[in-house]
Design a protein around this motif. Structure first.
Motif, PDB file in Angstrom:
ATOM      1  N   GLY A 141     -32.983 -58.964  22.987  1.00 13.37           N
ATOM      2  CA  GLY A 141     -33.258 -57.663  22.390  1.00 13.37           C
ATOM      3  C   GLY A 141     -32.130 -57.088  21.565  1.00 13.37           C
ATOM      4  N   GLY A 185     -33.169 -55.360  18.266  1.00 13.20           N
ATOM      5  CA  GLY A 185     -33.692 -54.005  18.431  1.00 13.20           C
ATOM      6  C   GLY A 185     -32.581 -52.992  18.645  1.00 13.20           C
ATOM      7  N   TYR A 186     -31.569 -53.354  19.446  1.00 16.29           N
ATOM      8  CA  TYR A 186     -30.424 -52.471  19.645  1.00 16.29           C
ATOM      9  C   TYR A 186     -29.680 -52.246  18.324  1.00 16.29           C
ATOM     10  N   ASN A 205     -31.618 -49.802  16.219  1.00 13.23           N
ATOM     11  CA  ASN A 205     -31.412 -48.450  16.740  1.00 13.23           C
ATOM     12  C   ASN A 205     -30.066 -47.888  16.268  1.00 13.23           C
ATOM     13  N   GLY A 223     -34.954 -49.768  25.732  1.00 17.67           N
ATOM     14  CA  GLY A 223     -35.469 -49.823  24.376  1.00 17.67           C
ATOM     15  C   GLY A 223     -34.844 -48.802  23.456  1.00 17.67           C
TER      16      GLY A 223
END
Length: 290
Positions: free
Chosen positions: A76, A79-80, A83, A235
């Motif tokens: 992930g 995704g981090y 962000n 998330g």
């Protein structure tokens, strides 16, 4: 300039020629390179190398692979990273807008309590994040006047960094050096306040924008405490906060952690290289004007 004239270098040496002095200088330079550039070079090399233990770190890899990045993306990290880009993009934009507006008011306007406002802005730079953690979490959980809960949202990571005392102070001092005569000439030509700001003041502030842009980017990108207070689940993590999770996960290898660390480092380096010229002009402008 005579041959006997000497100049002090940054490390305290002189330019005097001589085999002994030359060897000493190169030894000191080599030590500095190893101390400062060694860890970064090790991170860069081992992010592309299969590494199982810290004792296996090397500067001369036997094998080059992208497996560490593939496994990091499976965890992930992408995704981090997105962000982090979202938070730093909108947070830095708001921070620059707030800094420009506040600095223009402090540098060009006179109003009651201006020194108190300036002192309050300065005082925000003297408080560590740990002291502000509990009050900030309470405010974000129930924003005054609007009653909105910003915890568990990326917006809760953006709003607190929209104003930074350092950027406001740097921009204020830079705007004070801009000749007032330029604005007076624009007013004589019929320009309004917004026209003067955008057409006269703002173009002259590009060096200072480079300074606050780089420092603001690094400050927001490296935020750890704020995402820790705001995020409700993994998330919503930014990359610096996710590195802690990867580090404590026994199933994540050292190579994956190094790959994620490299991804966390590169944006700051790229931002500095992109704004290096304006950054250097901003740092030297005060010395030149003084």
């Amino acid at each position: 300039m005579s041959r006997t004239e000497r100049f002090d270098t940054a490390l305290g040496f002189t330019t005097a020629k001589g085999p002994v002095m030359r060897v000493v200088r190169w030894l000191v330079y080599a030590v500095c390179v190893v101390v400062f550039a060694g860890p970064l070079l090790s991170l860069l090399v081992n992010a592309f190398t299969p590494v199982a233990k810290p004792t296996e770190l090397t500067l001369i890899p036997d094998e080059i692979t992208l497996d560490n990045f593939a496994r990091a993306f499976d965890r992930g990290v992408l995704g981090y990273l997105l962000n982090s880009f979202f938070v730093v993009g909108f947070g830095l934009l708001l921070q620059i807008l707030v800094s420009l507006s506040a600095a223009y008011a402090l540098a060009r306007k006179r109003f009651p309590g201006m020194r108190l406002v300036f002192l309050l802005i300065l005082s925000t730079m003297m408080l560590p994040e740990e002291i502000l953690a509990i009050p900030l979490s309470l405010v974000l959980a129930d924003v005054p006047l609007v009653g909105v809960d910003l915890t568990g949202t990326l917006l809760g990571m953006i709003i607190p960094v929209a104003a930074w005392g350092f950027s406001i102070l740097v921009m204020t001092e830079f705007m004070k050096e801009i000749p007032v005569e330029l604005e007076e000439a624009a007013r004589i030509d019929g320009a309004g306040e917004f026209r003067i700001f955008f057409s006269v003041v703002l173009p002259l502030c590009r060096p200072a924008l480079g300074v606050i842009g780089i420092f603001g980017f690094v400050m927001i990108w490296d935020q750890y405490m704020l995402p820790l207070l705001v995020a409700d689940d993994a998330g919503q993590y930014t990359l610096p906060l996710a590195l802690r999770t990867l580090r404590t996960d026994p199933e994540v290898g050292l190579g994956v952690l190094l790959a994620a660390s490299l991804l966390a480092l590169l944006p700051s380096v790229i931002a500095f290289l992109a704004m290096q010229r304006q950054f250097m002009k901003g740092l030297t402008s005060g010395a030149i004007k003084g």
